[in-house]
Enzyme design. Structure first.
Site, mmCIF file in Angstrom:
data_model
loop_
_atom_site.group_PDB
_atom_site.id
_atom_site.type_symbol
_atom_site.label_atom_id
_atom_site.label_comp_id
_atom_site.label_asym_id
_atom_site.label_seq_id
_atom_site.Cartn_x
_atom_site.Cartn_y
_atom_site.Cartn_z
ATOM 1 N N LYS A 123 0.844 -1.205 0.000
ATOM 2 C CA LYS A 123 0.000 0.000 0.000
ATOM 3 C C LYS A 123 0.874 1.248 0.000
ATOM 4 O O LYS A 123 1.433 1.638 1.014
ATOM 5 C CB LYS A 123 -0.940 0.057 1.210
ATOM 6 N N GLU B 254 9.732 0.879 10.638
ATOM 7 C CA GLU B 254 10.745 1.833 10.169
ATOM 8 C C GLU B 254 10.153 3.225 10.361
ATOM 9 O O GLU B 254 9.316 3.655 9.571
ATOM 10 C CB GLU B 254 11.064 1.584 8.687
ATOM 11 N N CYS C 49 13.710 10.006 6.285
ATOM 12 C CA CYS C 49 13.702 9.502 7.662
ATOM 13 C C CYS C 49 15.094 9.618 8.274
ATOM 14 O O CYS C 49 15.253 9.934 9.448
ATOM 15 C CB CYS C 49 13.249 8.064 7.689
ATOM 16 N N GLU D 35 10.999 15.750 14.870
ATOM 17 C CA GLU D 35 11.265 15.563 13.441
ATOM 18 C C GLU D 35 10.461 16.602 12.656
ATOM 19 O O GLU D 35 9.232 16.613 12.725
ATOM 20 C CB GLU D 35 10.840 14.145 13.024
HETATM 21 P P1 NAD Z 1 2.645 8.441 7.690
HETATM 22 O O1 NAD Z 1 2.891 7.695 8.945
HETATM 23 O O2 NAD Z 1 1.654 9.535 7.704
HETATM 24 O O3 NAD Z 1 2.157 7.437 6.544
HETATM 25 C C1 NAD Z 1 2.903 6.304 6.163
HETATM 26 C C2 NAD Z 1 1.955 5.315 5.499
HETATM 27 O O4 NAD Z 1 0.993 4.894 6.454
HETATM 28 C C3 NAD Z 1 1.165 5.863 4.317
HETATM 29 O O5 NAD Z 1 1.038 4.869 3.324
HETATM 30 C C4 NAD Z 1 -0.181 6.168 4.947
HETATM 31 O O6 NAD Z 1 -1.232 6.133 4.010
HETATM 32 C C5 NAD Z 1 -0.309 5.038 5.939
HETATM 33 N N1 NAD Z 1 -1.208 5.326 7.067
HETATM 34 C C6 NAD Z 1 -1.582 6.522 7.570
HETATM 35 N N2 NAD Z 1 -2.430 6.354 8.605
HETATM 36 C C7 NAD Z 1 -2.590 5.014 8.756
HETATM 37 C C8 NAD Z 1 -3.343 4.210 9.670
HETATM 38 N N3 NAD Z 1 -4.084 4.759 10.632
HETATM 39 N N4 NAD Z 1 -3.264 2.882 9.549
HETATM 40 C C9 NAD Z 1 -2.501 2.305 8.598
HETATM 41 N N5 NAD Z 1 -1.780 3.017 7.691
HETATM 42 C C10 NAD Z 1 -1.828 4.348 7.783
HETATM 43 O O7 NAD Z 1 4.059 8.927 7.202
HETATM 44 P P2 NAD Z 1 4.396 9.834 5.926
HETATM 45 O O8 NAD Z 1 3.971 11.238 6.204
HETATM 46 O O9 NAD Z 1 3.898 9.177 4.685
HETATM 47 O O10 NAD Z 1 5.999 9.722 5.930
HETATM 48 C C11 NAD Z 1 6.799 10.472 6.755
HETATM 49 C C12 NAD Z 1 7.247 9.697 7.968
HETATM 50 O O11 NAD Z 1 7.794 8.458 7.577
HETATM 51 C C13 NAD Z 1 8.353 10.401 8.735
HETATM 52 O O12 NAD Z 1 8.140 10.288 10.109
HETATM 53 C C14 NAD Z 1 9.594 9.625 8.324
HETATM 54 O O13 NAD Z 1 10.652 9.698 9.231
HETATM 55 C C15 NAD Z 1 9.061 8.258 8.198
HETATM 56 N N6 NAD Z 1 9.911 7.449 7.320
HETATM 57 C C16 NAD Z 1 10.675 6.458 7.888
HETATM 58 C C17 NAD Z 1 11.532 5.707 7.086
HETATM 59 C C18 NAD Z 1 12.399 4.611 7.656
HETATM 60 O O14 NAD Z 1 12.843 3.754 6.905
HETATM 61 N N7 NAD Z 1 12.683 4.588 8.944
HETATM 62 C C19 NAD Z 1 11.596 5.964 5.724
HETATM 63 C C20 NAD Z 1 10.822 6.986 5.194
HETATM 64 C C21 NAD Z 1 9.970 7.712 6.021
#
Ligand code: NAD
Length: 479
Positions: free
Chosen positions: A173, A248, A282, A382
């Site tokens: 997804k 992650e 991230c 962050e």
């Molecule tokens: P997010 O947590 O808002 O969303 C990530 C994913 O989760 C998306 O596909 C989103 O649609 C889905 N999602 C949102 N709410 C959900 C729920 N209630 N249940 C299930 N899925 C849900 O994050 P973002 O804004 O897309 O990305 C930024 C964040 O991701 C930052 O905190 C960044 O540090 C982190 N990130 C971490 C890594 C890593 O490898 N550690 C890599 C990239 C980004």
């Protein structure tokens, strides 16, 4: 035209015909209209993945054949690199050359794990005469993967490739902010011989498709990449079904620069670590810890670099592209205000660019916040934007203390010519990756990656990642 879901090898509309629009953050213009997966679509995708696991064409395939398919995927990604990079750049806003790197890294994931598909081995365990005991590493089953918008094709490939190599089937997804290249990945997989159901791609919202997938009783494993708060909710949902998760999550990674460092090398590394992808990484090096006596000279170099950066639309290949959305842009802007209110000084940037040609996109200048102290919010939270919090330290003890004074522990960088200092710090820093006189290793496909503390648990990348996609069966024979 609607970009359809990929379920069971077919392009299909959402069960209720629903769609969402995807916008180009460089211009604010409509990029695509995409089918929005529903709870029913998630169930269809999970069922298709299970059927693939039970089929001769996937579950019954020889591991070497899985590897061949994956090598074809790697080659096809390379053959279509320019098209994929342009699409990624328009979807996410990142500079074209960054998108090109992301596409090459995605290809490399498939290549790296293709080579492992037929080398996932067990052990024999000596029990003494009359016994033969051995272990088999079996695929864990259906892997649900929820990924963010910041590196869609890279992070998509990062989870999908080891899962497929291990013999799992995947339901992927992507984020509704940037789902396009994940769909292309699904298409390429099918064209290269993945059977129906082995890789399903279901763009949709977090609240509907994300929740439905994370809470689905029939998934066997879940890899979540995203923010801490959402990750906690996802882990709770998975726990209800006793589904293991890889988390992650976010970071506030420090780059520690000592006065004896090669300043040109370090300034280039530090600037790239925060301004790459407009800070929406991230593992962004979003804190600079600078030895006090080197502060003025080093910060002057960073200021010069930040001010020289060209900000613009991703496809024009600037030094830095836009922020993903208006909402995220406003968050970044708010944080700069918070920092100023806490006493930080803006040494570069700090605002949206004044160029009227950029008015429709979501741009922010490369920003350096000076005189930050370790407990300020801009040093702890962050921001996920091009904002570097610069903190001074006096000695190695203080550097360790400040580096570790964070709820996160994803990556860290150390810049010094003194190997003893570097190794001492490397052993004491609480982070999943430590880089010395470099940062990031261009994607680091081979290097285990994951968090300490609230940056998450489990490891992706490298051979370590296979542990998440396999389960060990022990077979004991008495003869
Ligand atoms: P997010 O947590 O808002 O969303 C990530 C994913 O989760 C998306 O596909 C989103 O649609 C889905 N999602 C949102 N709410 C959900 C729920 N209630 N249940 C299930 N899925 C849900 O994050 P973002 O804004 O897309 O990305 C930024 C964040 O991701 C930052 O905190 C960044 O540090 C982190 N990130 C971490 C890594 C890593 O490898 N550690 C890599 C990239 C980004």
């Amino acid at each position: 035209m609607i970009e359809q879901l990929i379920i069971n090898g077919e392009r299909v509309n959402a069960s209720d015909g629903g769609t969402f629009d995807v916008f180009d953050p460089s211009t604010g213009e409509l990029l695509a209209t995409v089918a929005k997966a529903t709870k029913a679509d998630v169930s269809r995708a999970v069922a298709a993945a299970h059927a693939a696991m039970e089929s001769k064409t996937w579950g019954g395939l020889a591991p070497a054949e899985r590897g061949r398919i994956m090598n074809r995927i790697a080659q096809t990604i390379r053959d279509r690199a320019e098209e994929l990079a342009t699409l990624e750049s328009r979807d996410n806003g990142k500079p074209l050359r960054q998108a090109r790197t992301d596409v090459q890294v995605a290809a490399r994931y498939f290549e790296f794990f293709a080579g492992i598909a037929d080398k996932i081995m067990g052990n024999t365990i000596p029990l003494g005469p009359g016994f033969l005991d051995f272990t088999v590493r079996e695929p864990i089953g259906v892997s649900a993967q929820i990924v963010p918008w910041n590196y869609p094709i890279q992070i998509g490939a990062r989870g999908v490739a080891p899962a497929l190599a291990a013999g799992c089937a995947v339901v992927l997804k992507p984020s509704s902010e940037a789902p396009m290249t994940a769909l292309r990945l699904g298409e390429i997989g099918l064209a290269c011989g993945l059977p129906p159901g082995a890789l399903n791609v279901i763009p949709g919202t977090g609240s509907e498709a994300g929740v439905a997938l994370a809470s689905h009783p029939d998934i066997n494993q879940l890899t979540f990449t995203g923010s801490v708060d959402v990750g906690i909710g996802v882990a709770k949902m998975a726990a209800e079904n006793v589904v293991p998760v890889v988390m992650e999550l976010g970071g506030k990674s420090p780059n520690v620069v000592f006065a004896d460092a090669d300043f040109d090398l370090a300034a280039a590394g530090v600037a790239n670590a925060i301004f790459q992808n407009a800070g929406q990484t991230c593992s962004a090096g979003s804190r600079l810890l600078i030895e006090r006596k080197a502060h003025d000279a080093f910060v002057a170099k960073l200021v010069e670099r930040a001010k020289a950066m060209r900000v613009g639309p991703g496809v024009s290949d600037p030094d830095m592209g836009p922020i993903i959305s208006k909402k995220q842009l406003e968050t970044v802007e708010r944080y700069v205000g918070v920092g100023a209110g806490e006493g930080a000084q803006v040494a570069a940037g700090g605002a949206r660019p004044s160029d009227p040609g950029l008015g429709k996109g979501y741009y922010f200048q490369p920003t350096l916040l000076d005189r930050v102290t370790p407990d300020m919010r801009v040093a702890q939270e962050e921001i996920f934007g091009p904002v570097l919090a610069m903190i001074e330290f006096d000695d190695i003890e203080q550097a360790v203390e400040i580096a570790n004074r964070s709820q996160y522990g994803l990556v860290s960088g150390i810049w010094t010519r003194d190997i003893n200092k570097a190794m001492s710090l490397a052993s004491r820093i609480k982070a999943g990756q430590v880089y010395i006189n470099t940062y990031g290793a261009g994607g680091g496909v081979e290097l285990p990656f994951g968090g300490y503390k609230k940056s998450g648990y489990g490891r992706e990348k490298g051979l370590e990642s296979l542990a998440s996609y396999t389960q060990v069966k022990n077979v004991c024979i008495k003869y």
